[in-house]
Design a protein around this motif. Sequence first.
Motif, mmCIF file in Angstrom:
data_model
loop_
_atom_site.group_PDB
_atom_site.id
_atom_site.type_symbol
_atom_site.label_atom_id
_atom_site.label_comp_id
_atom_site.label_asym_id
_atom_site.label_seq_id
_atom_site.Cartn_x
_atom_site.Cartn_y
_atom_site.Cartn_z
ATOM 1 N N LEU A 111 -39.783 26.427 81.462
ATOM 2 C CA LEU A 111 -39.738 27.849 81.781
ATOM 3 C C LEU A 111 -40.907 28.598 81.145
ATOM 4 N N ASP A 112 -41.313 28.183 79.968
ATOM 5 C CA ASP A 112 -42.482 28.787 79.326
ATOM 6 C C ASP A 112 -43.732 28.639 80.203
ATOM 7 N N LYS A 113 -43.861 27.485 80.839
ATOM 8 C CA LYS A 113 -45.075 27.163 81.590
ATOM 9 C C LYS A 113 -45.021 27.605 83.053
ATOM 10 N N HIS A 114 -43.849 27.972 83.555
ATOM 11 C CA HIS A 114 -43.705 28.307 84.977
ATOM 12 C C HIS A 114 -43.017 29.663 85.123
ATOM 13 N N PRO A 115 -43.775 30.730 85.012
ATOM 14 C CA PRO A 115 -43.186 32.078 85.038
ATOM 15 C C PRO A 115 -42.499 32.432 86.350
ATOM 16 N N ARG A 116 -42.838 31.760 87.450
ATOM 17 C CA ARG A 116 -42.202 32.052 88.739
ATOM 18 C C ARG A 116 -40.817 31.405 88.837
ATOM 19 N N CYS A 117 -40.535 30.456 87.982
ATOM 20 C CA CYS A 117 -39.259 29.738 88.008
ATOM 21 C C CYS A 117 -38.205 30.524 87.229
ATOM 22 N N ASN A 118 -37.128 30.907 87.891
ATOM 23 C CA ASN A 118 -36.039 31.634 87.242
ATOM 24 C C ASN A 118 -34.878 30.728 86.829
ATOM 25 N N ILE A 119 -34.730 29.606 87.521
ATOM 26 C CA ILE A 119 -33.665 28.642 87.204
ATOM 27 C C ILE A 119 -34.283 27.259 87.133
ATOM 28 N N VAL A 120 -33.880 26.485 86.132
ATOM 29 C CA VAL A 120 -34.377 25.114 86.045
ATOM 30 C C VAL A 120 -33.191 24.175 85.808
ATOM 31 N N TRP A 121 -33.168 23.076 86.581
ATOM 32 C CA TRP A 121 -32.122 22.054 86.456
ATOM 33 C C TRP A 121 -32.746 20.755 85.978
ATOM 34 N N HIS A 122 -31.920 19.749 85.831
ATOM 35 C CA HIS A 122 -32.409 18.396 85.574
ATOM 36 C C HIS A 122 -31.410 17.400 86.141
ATOM 37 N N ARG A 123 -31.871 16.181 86.338
ATOM 38 C CA ARG A 123 -30.981 15.120 86.773
ATOM 39 C C ARG A 123 -29.959 14.823 85.677
ATOM 40 N N MET A 124 -28.795 14.346 86.099
ATOM 41 C CA MET A 124 -27.764 13.944 85.153
ATOM 42 C C MET A 124 -27.224 12.572 85.557
ATOM 43 N N ARG A 125 -26.777 11.843 84.573
ATOM 44 C CA ARG A 125 -26.076 10.598 84.855
ATOM 45 C C ARG A 125 -24.594 10.898 84.984
ATOM 46 N N ALA A 126 -23.883 10.081 85.756
ATOM 47 C CA ALA A 126 -22.449 10.246 85.944
ATOM 48 C C ALA A 126 -21.701 9.222 85.108
ATOM 49 N N GLU A 127 -20.744 9.699 84.324
ATOM 50 C CA GLU A 127 -19.865 8.790 83.590
ATOM 51 C C GLU A 127 -18.592 8.604 84.400
ATOM 52 N N LEU A 128 -18.375 7.410 84.890
ATOM 53 C CA LEU A 128 -17.237 7.107 85.739
ATOM 54 C C LEU A 128 -15.998 6.828 84.892
ATOM 55 N N GLY A 130 -13.466 5.024 82.899
ATOM 56 C CA GLY A 130 -13.686 3.741 82.242
ATOM 57 C C GLY A 130 -14.916 3.736 81.366
ATOM 58 N N GLY A 131 -15.776 4.759 81.523
ATOM 59 C CA GLY A 131 -16.928 4.909 80.649
ATOM 60 C C GLY A 131 -18.247 4.391 81.181
ATOM 61 N N ARG A 132 -18.256 3.760 82.366
ATOM 62 C CA ARG A 132 -19.519 3.232 82.883
ATOM 63 C C ARG A 132 -20.415 4.371 83.346
ATOM 64 N N LEU A 133 -21.705 4.288 82.971
ATOM 65 C CA LEU A 133 -22.676 5.305 83.358
ATOM 66 C C LEU A 133 -23.400 4.884 84.628
ATOM 67 N N GLU A 134 -23.518 5.839 85.539
ATOM 68 C CA GLU A 134 -24.219 5.591 86.800
ATOM 69 C C GLU A 134 -25.479 6.433 86.828
ATOM 70 N N THR A 135 -26.596 5.835 87.204
ATOM 71 C CA THR A 135 -27.862 6.561 87.232
ATOM 72 C C THR A 135 -27.874 7.552 88.380
ATOM 73 N N SER A 136 -28.363 8.739 88.102
ATOM 74 C CA SER A 136 -28.500 9.762 89.137
ATOM 75 C C SER A 136 -29.413 9.265 90.245
ATOM 76 N N THR A 137 -29.162 9.750 91.481
ATOM 77 C CA THR A 137 -29.914 9.243 92.632
ATOM 78 C C THR A 137 -31.001 10.189 93.120
ATOM 79 N N GLN A 138 -31.221 11.305 92.448
ATOM 80 C CA GLN A 138 -32.174 12.284 92.954
ATOM 81 C C GLN A 138 -33.614 11.892 92.614
ATOM 82 N N THR A 139 -34.067 10.767 93.129
ATOM 83 C CA THR A 139 -35.381 10.263 92.728
ATOM 84 C C THR A 139 -36.246 9.767 93.865
#
Length: 301
Positions: A111-128, A130-139
């Motif tokens: 946000l410091d570097k992109h003044p036009r950006c008002n909202i910033v997200w990021h990818r997340m992993r899913a914990e299913l 039982g505890g198994r982590l699944e890699t996010s697919t937004q790639t």
Amino acid sequence: MANKKVSVCVVTYNQEKYIGQCLQSLADQVVDFEYEVLVSDDASSDRTPEIVKEFRERYPDTFKVFLHEKNMGAGNNYLFVHGQAVGDYIAHVDGDDYYYNNKLQAQADFLDKHPRCNIVWHRMRAELPGGRLETSTQTSPDAFENGGYLYDMEFDRAAILQFIAVGPNSSKMYRRTVREFSVANFEVLDYFANVEQVADGVGCYACDVPLGVYRAGVGMSSGSNKTRLLLCKTFLFFAKKYPQYKAQINTAVLTYFISDLKNRRGTAWDFFKVYVLTFRPSSVVRLYRSMKVIRQLRFSK
């Protein structure tokens, strides 16, 4: 808690199994600025309030706690705690999710570097379960006609209206200058807030690596009938407020209508009625052209 660069808003209700890990992940953030953590418990009946108070005692300079005696509802609890934030940037996390320790620094730097950006997200992993982590697919770079990755895109208001689940709610950080918006006479979803808070700017992804984890199948799911009926009200509200974006809204409605038909959901009829009320002939073509992007925006929370 003045002069904080980032405020982290946590909403929680009956999450004694998860809230400790969530709050510890916030206490463990590695940053070069001051930040605060605001925790709003919506009258939990389990041990959640006790756990929250323990963190306030352990980190009194960072944690501020609100323990409500009467249940406000998820939407009102969200609006309440975000209204208490004093940071230049405001992050959100549901009490059953958690962050990696570089999350706040990465998004604040963006946000410091992109003044036009008002909202910033990021990818997340899913914990299913039982505890198994699944890699996010937004790639996948073939998600877009011109190549590139999700983090290369800029989502303006029209795009958010059409694609709806642009970013996971617990990955969101936004500028305090866009916090205020007029709410409707129904419960506000994160979709509603994103549409309003992007304002005249854009929403972006901070990077191409996951910075947090959400628990799949826990909490208020976007697949619930309550949430889908609130979406119907939201679509009609925005169709009236932003008539210039009716084509994008109609495409979003069509997406949900087709999904409900395919999965034999009872809310298919509700989306069909909204589809008729907001109808634009171009929505079918828009939906077809945007399918690759829609497949990348797969979030179950």
